[in-house]
Design a protein around this motif. Structure first.
Motif, PDB file in Angstrom:
ATOM      1  N   PHE A   1       4.718   5.767  17.469  1.00 31.63           N
ATOM      2  CA  PHE A   1       3.871   4.734  18.065  1.00 31.63           C
ATOM      3  C   PHE A   1       4.194   4.429  19.525  1.00 31.63           C
ATOM      4  CE2 PHE A   1       2.998   0.186  18.880  1.00 31.63           C
ATOM      5  CZ  PHE A   1       1.616   0.263  18.863  1.00 31.63           C
ATOM      6  N   THR A   2       5.431   4.044  19.820  1.00 35.28           N
ATOM      7  CA  THR A   2       5.758   3.599  21.178  1.00 35.28           C
ATOM      8  C   THR A   2       5.520   4.675  22.234  1.00 35.28           C
ATOM      9  OG1 THR A   2       7.379   2.007  20.323  1.00 35.28           O
ATOM     10  CG2 THR A   2       7.569   2.624  22.640  1.00 35.28           C
ATOM     11  N   PRO A   3       5.985   5.926  22.046  1.00 37.58           N
ATOM     12  CA  PRO A   3       5.708   6.947  23.066  1.00 37.58           C
ATOM     13  C   PRO A   3       4.215   7.226  23.249  1.00 37.58           C
ATOM     14  CG  PRO A   3       7.475   7.667  21.600  1.00 37.58           C
ATOM     15  CD  PRO A   3       6.867   6.454  20.983  1.00 37.58           C
ATOM     16  N   SER A   4       3.432   7.099  22.178  1.00 34.91           N
ATOM     17  CA  SER A   4       1.995   7.362  22.275  1.00 34.91           C
ATOM     18  C   SER A   4       1.300   6.327  23.147  1.00 34.91           C
ATOM     19  CB  SER A   4       1.361   7.380  20.878  1.00 34.91           C
ATOM     20  OG  SER A   4       1.961   8.350  20.062  1.00 34.91           O
ATOM     21  N   VAL A   5       1.575   5.050  22.889  1.00 34.86           N
ATOM     22  CA  VAL A   5       0.947   3.978  23.678  1.00 34.86           C
ATOM     23  C   VAL A   5       1.415   4.035  25.128  1.00 34.86           C
ATOM     24  CG1 VAL A   5       0.729   1.481  23.944  1.00 34.86           C
ATOM     25  CG2 VAL A   5       0.660   2.503  21.660  1.00 34.86           C
ATOM     26  N   ALA A   6       2.707   4.279  25.335  1.00 37.23           N
ATOM     27  CA  ALA A   6       3.234   4.349  26.699  1.00 37.23           C
ATOM     28  C   ALA A   6       2.635   5.526  27.459  1.00 37.23           C
ATOM     29  CB  ALA A   6       4.756   4.460  26.662  1.00 37.23           C
ATOM     30  N   SER A   7       2.388   6.641  26.789  1.00 37.13           N
ATOM     31  CA  SER A   7       1.801   7.812  27.458  1.00 37.13           C
ATOM     32  C   SER A   7       0.408   7.496  27.984  1.00 37.13           C
ATOM     33  CB  SER A   7       1.742   8.994  26.488  1.00 37.13           C
ATOM     34  OG  SER A   7       3.041   9.424  26.134  1.00 37.13           O
ATOM     35  N   VAL A   8      -0.389   6.790  27.197  1.00 42.39           N
ATOM     36  CA  VAL A   8      -1.729   6.401  27.657  1.00 42.39           C
ATOM     37  C   VAL A   8      -1.621   5.502  28.883  1.00 42.39           C
ATOM     38  CG1 VAL A   8      -3.832   5.145  27.052  1.00 42.39           C
ATOM     39  CG2 VAL A   8      -2.747   6.638  25.365  1.00 42.39           C
ATOM     40  N   ALA A   9      -0.716   4.526  28.830  1.00 40.78           N
ATOM     41  CA  ALA A   9      -0.554   3.607  29.957  1.00 40.78           C
ATOM     42  C   ALA A   9      -0.121   4.330  31.227  1.00 40.78           C
ATOM     43  CB  ALA A   9       0.460   2.520  29.599  1.00 40.78           C
ATOM     44  N   GLN A  10       0.659   5.407  31.084  1.00 40.50           N
ATOM     45  CA  GLN A  10       1.143   6.140  32.254  1.00 40.50           C
ATOM     46  C   GLN A  10       0.062   7.030  32.868  1.00 40.50           C
ATOM     47  OE1 GLN A  10       4.480   8.085  30.467  1.00 40.50           O
ATOM     48  NE2 GLN A  10       5.819   6.292  30.636  1.00 40.50           N
ATOM     49  N   TYR A  11      -0.940   7.411  32.081  1.00 39.77           N
ATOM     50  CA  TYR A  11      -2.000   8.277  32.583  1.00 39.77           C
ATOM     51  C   TYR A  11      -3.152   7.504  33.232  1.00 39.77           C
ATOM     52  CZ  TYR A  11      -0.903  13.103  31.230  1.00 39.77           C
ATOM     53  OH  TYR A  11      -0.383  14.369  31.171  1.00 39.77           O
ATOM     54  N   PHE A  12      -3.206   6.181  33.023  1.00 44.62           N
ATOM     55  CA  PHE A  12      -4.338   5.398  33.518  1.00 44.62           C
ATOM     56  C   PHE A  12      -3.855   4.164  34.270  1.00 44.62           C
ATOM     57  CE2 PHE A  12      -6.116   7.899  30.132  1.00 44.62           C
ATOM     58  CZ  PHE A  12      -7.403   8.206  30.564  1.00 44.62           C
ATOM     59  N   ALA A  13      -4.624   3.772  35.281  1.00 42.11           N
ATOM     60  CA  ALA A  13      -4.337   2.554  36.040  1.00 42.11           C
ATOM     61  C   ALA A  13      -5.568   1.654  36.039  1.00 42.11           C
ATOM     62  CB  ALA A  13      -3.915   2.894  37.461  1.00 42.11           C
TER      63      ALA A  13
ATOM     64  N   GLY B   1       9.613   7.256  11.010  1.00 42.30           N
ATOM     65  CA  GLY B   1       8.654   8.205  11.561  1.00 42.30           C
ATOM     66  C   GLY B   1       7.573   7.511  12.362  1.00 42.30           C
ATOM     67  N   TRP B   2       7.044   6.419  11.826  1.00 40.34           N
ATOM     68  CA  TRP B   2       6.021   5.659  12.560  1.00 40.34           C
ATOM     69  C   TRP B   2       6.571   5.129  13.879  1.00 40.34           C
ATOM     70  CZ3 TRP B   2       4.905   2.529   7.495  1.00 40.34           C
ATOM     71  CH2 TRP B   2       4.156   3.323   6.619  1.00 40.34           C
ATOM     72  N   ALA B   3       7.847   4.713  13.881  1.00 39.73           N
ATOM     73  CA  ALA B   3       8.461   4.210  15.108  1.00 39.73           C
ATOM     74  C   ALA B   3       8.502   5.290  16.187  1.00 39.73           C
ATOM     75  CB  ALA B   3       9.874   3.697  14.825  1.00 39.73           C
ATOM     76  N   LEU B   4       8.878   6.507  15.786  1.00 32.49           N
ATOM     77  CA  LEU B   4       8.963   7.601  16.757  1.00 32.49           C
ATOM     78  C   LEU B   4       7.590   8.016  17.273  1.00 32.49           C
ATOM     79  CD1 LEU B   4      11.666   9.870  15.055  1.00 32.49           C
ATOM     80  CD2 LEU B   4      11.980   8.195  16.886  1.00 32.49           C
TER      81      LEU B   4
ATOM     82  N   PRO C   1      12.921   0.538  20.613  1.00 31.28           N
ATOM     83  CA  PRO C   1      13.824   0.924  21.706  1.00 31.28           C
ATOM     84  C   PRO C   1      14.418   2.324  21.533  1.00 31.28           C
ATOM     85  CG  PRO C   1      14.278  -1.317  20.988  1.00 31.28           C
ATOM     86  CD  PRO C   1      13.323  -0.731  19.997  1.00 31.28           C
ATOM     87  N   VAL C   2      14.676   2.720  20.290  1.00 26.14           N
ATOM     88  CA  VAL C   2      15.217   4.060  20.048  1.00 26.14           C
ATOM     89  C   VAL C   2      14.194   5.126  20.436  1.00 26.14           C
ATOM     90  CG1 VAL C   2      16.092   5.649  18.304  1.00 26.14           C
ATOM     91  CG2 VAL C   2      16.731   3.232  18.216  1.00 26.14           C
ATOM     92  N   SER C   3      12.936   4.920  20.014  1.00 27.05           N
ATOM     93  CA  SER C   3      11.900   5.898  20.366  1.00 27.05           C
ATOM     94  C   SER C   3      11.649   5.912  21.871  1.00 27.05           C
ATOM     95  CB  SER C   3      10.605   5.597  19.612  1.00 27.05           C
ATOM     96  OG  SER C   3      10.075   4.345  19.969  1.00 27.05           O
ATOM     97  N   SER C   4      11.767   4.749  22.528  1.00 30.01           N
ATOM     98  CA  SER C   4      11.617   4.693  23.979  1.00 30.01           C
ATOM     99  C   SER C   4      12.716   5.505  24.661  1.00 30.01           C
ATOM    100  CB  SER C   4      11.670   3.241  24.468  1.00 30.01           C
ATOM    101  OG  SER C   4      10.597   2.497  23.964  1.00 30.01           O
TER     102      SER C   4
ATOM    103  N   GLY D   1       8.946  -0.805  23.792  1.00 32.49           N
ATOM    104  CA  GLY D   1       9.974  -0.548  22.782  1.00 32.49           C
ATOM    105  C   GLY D   1      10.755  -1.794  22.414  1.00 32.49           C
ATOM    106  N   LEU D   2      11.199  -2.552  23.429  1.00 33.74           N
ATOM    107  CA  LEU D   2      11.982  -3.757  23.156  1.00 33.74           C
ATOM    108  C   LEU D   2      11.123  -4.831  22.500  1.00 33.74           C
ATOM    109  CD1 LEU D   2      14.749  -5.056  23.397  1.00 33.74           C
ATOM    110  CD2 LEU D   2      14.138  -5.830  25.704  1.00 33.74           C
ATOM    111  N   MET D   3       9.860  -4.949  22.934  1.00 33.89           N
ATOM    112  CA  MET D   3       8.962  -5.917  22.306  1.00 33.89           C
ATOM    113  C   MET D   3       8.740  -5.574  20.838  1.00 33.89           C
ATOM    114  SD  MET D   3       5.054  -6.996  23.310  1.00 33.89           S
ATOM    115  CE  MET D   3       4.432  -5.332  23.040  1.00 33.89           C
ATOM    116  N   GLN D   4       8.549  -4.279  20.544  1.00 37.82           N
ATOM    117  CA  GLN D   4       8.367  -3.864  19.164  1.00 37.82           C
ATOM    118  C   GLN D   4       9.581  -4.220  18.316  1.00 37.82           C
ATOM    119  OE1 GLN D   4       5.649  -1.631  17.536  1.00 37.82           O
ATOM    120  NE2 GLN D   4       4.733  -3.026  18.997  1.00 37.82           N
ATOM    121  N   MET D   5      10.784  -4.034  18.868  1.00 34.35           N
ATOM    122  CA  MET D   5      11.991  -4.382  18.133  1.00 34.35           C
ATOM    123  C   MET D   5      12.021  -5.875  17.805  1.00 34.35           C
ATOM    124  SD  MET D   5      16.018  -3.985  19.176  1.00 34.35           S
ATOM    125  CE  MET D   5      15.952  -5.430  20.243  1.00 34.35           C
ATOM    126  N   MET D   6      11.665  -6.704  18.770  1.00 32.33           N
ATOM    127  CA  MET D   6      11.659  -8.144  18.531  1.00 32.33           C
ATOM    128  C   MET D   6      10.577  -8.544  17.537  1.00 32.33           C
ATOM    129  SD  MET D   6      12.351  -9.435  22.454  1.00 32.33           S
ATOM    130  CE  MET D   6      12.347 -11.174  22.035  1.00 32.33           C
TER     131      MET D   6
END
Length: 417
Positions: free
Chosen positions: A124-136, A119-122, A70-73, A349-354
């Motif tokens: 991972f989440t933005p990287s996966v989310a960026s791919v999802a935002q570029y593709f449908a 560092g891994w937290a910062l 969630p912090v990285s998100s 982000g929230l799923m990763q935290m859980m």
């Protein structure tokens, strides 16, 4: 209903460079994590500690990775994915440098577990989310390509790390791993932002307010999905920590043991690409495919203790690797099916935290079971049971048994107070 203010994903173009960045980042995060079993025996021997205590080194790192989701998100929503990922790459390498000077397990907990984990937290989440935002249309396939870097890196890193340990001892090897990790900074520079039209940048902290009042915390389908993966993560990482020590206890030398992990990594790579490709090609709901691959991963984990010969253990490792790889792109693309693309960054982000709760418990529990029973049979059996329990929980998702998902239902749910 689509948000008219949101730019349509280009499904290509610079998106493929974002996929490349995701590939490099998954390689340099999870490739390193999965190959850390090579250092496990070195830490046990040098510090004279039980397997259960040494297991916390990797578990804390994975837990911090996920707990920081969630912090990285929030940071990537406020400042963009590029600077956040680059900062994360710096921290991941710094943690490995500090670990090379460790004189106790506590130092490893703090350096690898906390510093590199953050560092891994910062990253991972933005990287996966960026791919999802570029593709449908090709989102699952693109995600599969992005996360397949972990499989390829694991194949290369397991024997490489063993060679580095034999050549430079574990302290020198960690310094080389630090240098490799710093390449995450360059990979992060590839993340060109794809901003929704009309989005205003603010000097305030609106993104961080969602940390205190996350809307998804009251979203029942999301909570069920996330809790299922808390159970999955309690077992998922166990082979990457304990497979090499298990093979050593069966009498195989260190390079044959490391090659088992490399073979599982190649199968994982194939599984990630194949899982994403099959999901996009056939008209099957993502959550149904995800349930199948999660159950198969659990079954293959349960069978690992039966591999008493090298060839049989190799076959079981390949089966586990393929199934474990196939479920990964479906998990993150399935999040878009559950909460919609507009909330995917917050959702991941929230799923990763859980999930951090499961990751934190899994490997130490397996190490404790090994210490209590004298071998890893109970460890792999319990880990497989966690994965099967997670797959069963997915059946409780609303509309699970329908053949199609009406996305407008999910969007309306997200709009409810």
């Amino acid at each position: 209903m689509a948000d008219p203010a949101r730019r349509e994903p280009p499904d290509g173009g610079w998106g493929w460079m974002v996929v490349l960045a995701g590939f490099l980042q998954s390689a340099l995060v999870f490739g390193v994590i999965r190959s850390f079993g090579v250092f496990f025996m070195e830490f046990v021997g040098y510090f004279g500690e039980l397997a259960g205590r040494v297991s916390w080194v990797t578990s804390i790192g994975i837990a911090v990775l996920q707990l920081g989701g969630p912090v990285s998100s929030a940071l990537s929503s406020q400042y963009g994915a590029r600077p956040v990922v680059m900062a994360g790459g710096f921290l991941s390498g710094l943690g490995m440098i500090l670990a090379s000077f460790a004189t106790s397990l506590t130092h490893l907990y703090l350096s690898i577990g906390v510093v590199s984990g953050l560092g891994w937290a910062l990253v991972f989440t933005p990287s996966v989310a960026s791919v999802a935002q570029y593709f449908a249309k090709r989102r699952t396939f693109a995600t599969g390509l992005a996360v397949s870097g972990a499989g390829l890196a694991s194949f290369a890193f397991s024997p490489l790390f063993q060679l580095l340990v034999d050549t430079y001892a574990w302290r020198g090897a960690l310094l080389v791993v630090a240098g490799i990790s710093f390449n995450l900074v360059a990979a992060g520079a590839l993340l060109r932002p794809l901003e929704p039209e009309g989005k205003a940048t603010s000097g305030g902290l609106p993104a961080f307010s969602s940390l205190c009042r996350p809307r998804l915390a009251c979203h029942r389908p999301f909570l069920l999905f996330a809790v299922a993966f808390v159970l999955v993560d309690a077992g998922y990482y166990v082979p990457y920590v304990h497979l090499v020590p298990h093979a050593r206890e069966l009498g195989f030398d260190e390079y044959r043991a490391a090659f088992l992990l490399s073979s599982a990594a190649v199968a994982d790579l194939c599984g990630r690409v194949a899982g994403g490709w099959l999901a996009d090609r056939f008209a099957v709901r993502l959550v149904h495919s995800l349930t199948l691959w999660t159950a198969l991963t659990g079954l293959s984990m349960l069978l690992l203790p039966l591999g008493q010969s090298y060839s049989l253990l190799m076959g079981l490792c390949i089966c586990y690797g393929f199934c474990a790889g196939a479920l990964v792109p479906l998990q993150f693309s399935g999040m878009a099916e559950i909460v919609g693309t507009g909330r995917i960054t917050e959702g991941i982000g929230l799923m990763q935290m859980m999930e951090s709760a499961g990751s934190l418990v899994g490997a130490p529990l397996s190490g404790w079971l090994r210490d209590m029973t004298g071998d890893y049979t109970a460890s792999f059996t319990v880990a497989g049971a966690f994965l099967l329990a997670g797959s069963l929980l997915l059946f409780a998702l609303p509309n699970y048994f329908s053949c199609s998902m009406d996305s407008t239902i999910e969007e309306k749910t997200m709009g409810d107070p």
